[in-house]
Design an enzyme around this catalytic site. Structure first.
Site, PDB file in Angstrom:
ATOM      1  N   CYS A 284      11.612   9.973  -1.363  1.00 25.24           N
ATOM      2  CA  CYS A 284      10.655   9.290  -0.487  1.00 25.24           C
ATOM      3  C   CYS A 284       9.439   8.953  -1.341  1.00 25.24           C
ATOM      4  O   CYS A 284       8.770   9.839  -1.863  1.00 25.24           O
ATOM      5  CB  CYS A 284      10.283  10.232   0.656  1.00 25.24           C
ATOM      6  SG  CYS A 284       8.994   9.572   1.718  1.00 25.24           S
TER       7      CYS A 284
ATOM      8  N   CYS B 215      -4.219   3.965   2.268  1.00 29.22           N
ATOM      9  CA  CYS B 215      -3.647   2.947   3.152  1.00 29.22           C
ATOM     10  C   CYS B 215      -4.754   2.444   4.054  1.00 29.22           C
ATOM     11  O   CYS B 215      -5.588   3.221   4.510  1.00 29.22           O
ATOM     12  CB  CYS B 215      -2.532   3.568   3.993  1.00 29.22           C
ATOM     13  SG  CYS B 215      -1.739   2.405   5.135  1.00 29.22           S
TER      14      CYS B 215
ATOM     15  N   CYS C  22      -1.781   9.871  10.953  1.00 28.20           N
ATOM     16  CA  CYS C  22      -1.373   9.842   9.544  1.00 28.20           C
ATOM     17  C   CYS C  22      -2.510  10.267   8.625  1.00 28.20           C
ATOM     18  O   CYS C  22      -3.607   9.705   8.659  1.00 28.20           O
ATOM     19  CB  CYS C  22      -0.907   8.445   9.170  1.00 28.20           C
ATOM     20  SG  CYS C  22      -0.452   8.316   7.434  1.00 28.20           S
TER      21      CYS C  22
ATOM     22  N   CYS D 240       3.444  12.642   5.477  1.00 28.00           N
ATOM     23  CA  CYS D 240       2.751  11.593   4.750  1.00 28.00           C
ATOM     24  C   CYS D 240       1.306  11.950   4.403  1.00 28.00           C
ATOM     25  O   CYS D 240       0.472  12.144   5.265  1.00 28.00           O
ATOM     26  CB  CYS D 240       2.778  10.356   5.641  1.00 28.00           C
ATOM     27  SG  CYS D 240       2.183   8.909   4.859  1.00 28.00           S
TER      28      CYS D 240
HETATM   29  N1  SAH Z   1       3.387   2.681   6.401  1.00 29.59           N
HETATM   30  C1  SAH Z   1       4.805   2.870   6.557  1.00 29.59           C
HETATM   31  C2  SAH Z   1       5.395   3.950   5.656  1.00 29.59           C
HETATM   32  C3  SAH Z   1       4.598   5.217   5.486  1.00 29.59           C
HETATM   33  S1  SAH Z   1       4.534   6.299   6.898  1.00 29.59           S
HETATM   34  C4  SAH Z   1       5.140   3.144   8.011  1.00 29.59           C
HETATM   35  O1  SAH Z   1       4.222   3.245   8.824  1.00 29.59           O
HETATM   36  O2  SAH Z   1       6.315   3.210   8.355  1.00 29.59           O
HETATM   37  C5  SAH Z   1       6.186   6.901   7.015  1.00 29.59           C
HETATM   38  C6  SAH Z   1       6.523   7.541   8.347  1.00 29.59           C
HETATM   39  O3  SAH Z   1       5.821   8.790   8.498  1.00 29.59           O
HETATM   40  C7  SAH Z   1       6.147   6.661   9.530  1.00 29.59           C
HETATM   41  O4  SAH Z   1       7.192   6.619  10.459  1.00 29.59           O
HETATM   42  C8  SAH Z   1       4.961   7.398  10.109  1.00 29.59           C
HETATM   43  O5  SAH Z   1       4.849   7.135  11.473  1.00 29.59           O
HETATM   44  C9  SAH Z   1       5.303   8.855   9.805  1.00 29.59           C
HETATM   45  N2  SAH Z   1       4.181   9.779   9.840  1.00 29.59           N
HETATM   46  C10 SAH Z   1       2.941   9.589   9.338  1.00 29.59           C
HETATM   47  N3  SAH Z   1       2.174  10.666   9.562  1.00 29.59           N
HETATM   48  C11 SAH Z   1       2.930  11.569  10.223  1.00 29.59           C
HETATM   49  C12 SAH Z   1       2.689  12.879  10.743  1.00 29.59           C
HETATM   50  N4  SAH Z   1       1.509  13.477  10.614  1.00 29.59           N
HETATM   51  N5  SAH Z   1       3.715  13.511  11.362  1.00 29.59           N
HETATM   52  C13 SAH Z   1       4.926  12.906  11.480  1.00 29.59           C
HETATM   53  N6  SAH Z   1       5.203  11.684  11.014  1.00 29.59           N
HETATM   54  C14 SAH Z   1       4.218  11.012  10.393  1.00 29.59           C
END
Ligand code: SAH
Length: 353
Positions: free
Chosen positions: A113, A120, A127, A343
């Site tokens: 990953c 971002c 996130c 993330c």
């Molecule tokens: N920007 C892209 C890829 C990075 S985030 C996107 O939004 O898809 C990758 C995944 O992790 C996304 O599905 C996001 O919703 C999830 N994610 C981010 N923070 C998270 C958290 N604290 N707990 C669970 N999933 C999370």
């Protein structure tokens, strides 16, 4: 040569060069084209960084290359292993910035990953990367370099089988460099990932989805939906005010899917926010007619985030409604929870230390 491909402004970073670009470079240096292909193989398939070890290239060519190129690699500055085998890496880039990459073993697969930006700009409420704000885009070599660095860190016989662009950043906001990284990773003379084993995940950047759809890349698309009404989605994913749910799903319906492939919808579940049975029923209606699966992700909580994950029984009840409507829905077990592998978590913790 565009800016993003360079680490040192005077030198080309071969890690971020497509096979075609390496071949052009070879020709530019007075070599036949196939010498470029050999060089690409050394860098991407054999993961060799020392020009001196590239014994099938002439000494003269290697000497000129030494003046023109670098073969970059992010440096692993921290590695952690969770109880479930997930391995999380903090990587340092040439300018000192840090990013995260994760290795996830699952069902005989080993998935890398990887990140596409430092920080971002999208500021999704759940996130941690969003909390950093946007620092910069990664160059193609820094994206590919994560896969090469992780593969280098593995034991003999272990091999990365899948790559997901689900680490820090929004891949489709860095489209040119992400596209080059995809071409490099999927090149049969390089690491040779089948596009079936590569997934780009987006928060819903519609023009980016359309560009990916129009390209010949043929990789999998995952879309982080995480809400069923614009009211809630506006609140937790600000990108929704630009491209609301209907516009986003229209772009998803238009995404060309090879036979037997499906889109993935990720749905981060937040207690009392987007986890009701009404949400589940609305989700069924929204996704009607889209060949897809749903990945339910209970929030990976942090003291820095305002939300909590729902109780387990609510997550399961949500899944049952999707199942009863004929949708494939999995609950993502919180991989690597004991090392905070969601993330942005490692990078943010370190920023505080
Ligand atoms: N920007 C892209 C890829 C990075 S985030 C996107 O939004 O898809 C990758 C995944 O992790 C996304 O599905 C996001 O919703 C999830 N994610 C981010 N923070 C998270 C958290 N604290 N707990 C669970 N999933 C999370």
């Amino acid at each position: 040569m565009d800016e993003g491909s360079k680490v040192n402004p005077k030198r080309t970073d071969l890690t971020g060069y497509t096979r075609e670009e390496v071949e052009d470079l070879a020709v530019g240096l007075g070599q036949p084209r196939y010498r470029g292909r050999q060089l690409f193989r050394w860098v991407q398939a054999r993961r060799v960084r020392d020009l001196g070890a590239m014994t099938d290239l002439s000494q003269a060519f290697r000497t000129v290359l030494g003046d023109h190129v670098v073969i970059s690699r992010p440096e692993v500055t921290q590695a952690q292993r969770a109880g479930d085998g997930t391995r999380k890496f903090l990587l340092q880039l040439a300018d000192g910035e840090e990013i995260e990459s994760v290795l996830i073993p699952d069902d005989g697969r080993l998935t890398a990953c990887i990140s596409t930006q430092v920080g971002c700009p999208l500021a999704c409420r759940f996130c941690l990367t969003g909390l950093m704000g946007m620092r910069r885009n990664l160059a193609a070599g820094e994206i590919v370099g994560q896969v090469l660095a992780l593969q280098d860190a593995l034991e003999l016989g272990e091999r990365i089988s899948n790559v997901v662009f689900m680490g820090m950043g929004e891949p489709l906001l860095n489209f040119p460099q992400v596209e080059r990284a995809l071409r490099i990773l999927c090149d049969e003379q390089g690491a040779n990932f089948s596009p079936r084993r590569v997934t780009v995940s987006t928060a819903g950047h519609v023009p980016g989805i359309q560009k990916l759809a129009a390209s010949d890349l043929s990789v999998n698309l995952a879309v982080s939906l995480s809400a069923t009404t614009n009211g809630v989605r506006d609140m937790i994913m600000p990108i929704n005010s630009r491209w609301p749910i209907a516009t986003l799903l229209e772009a998803c319906r238009a995404y060309p899917l090879p036979r037997r492939r499906r889109l993935t919808f990720e749905y981060v579940m937040l207690d009392g926010v987007n986890d009701s049975l009404e949400d589940a029923k609305r989700l069924v209606v929204l996704l009607r007619g889209i060949r897809c699966k749903v990945n339910l992700i209970p929030l990976n909580a942090s003291p820095d985030l305002p939300d909590r994950p729902p109780p387990r029984d609510r997550v399961e009840a949500f899944q049952v409604i999707l199942h009863e409507a004929g949708l494939t829905a999995t609950i993502r077990e919180s991989r690597g929870w004991d090392i905070s592998a969601a993330c942005g978590m490692l990078r943010v913790q370190r920023g505080k230390a």
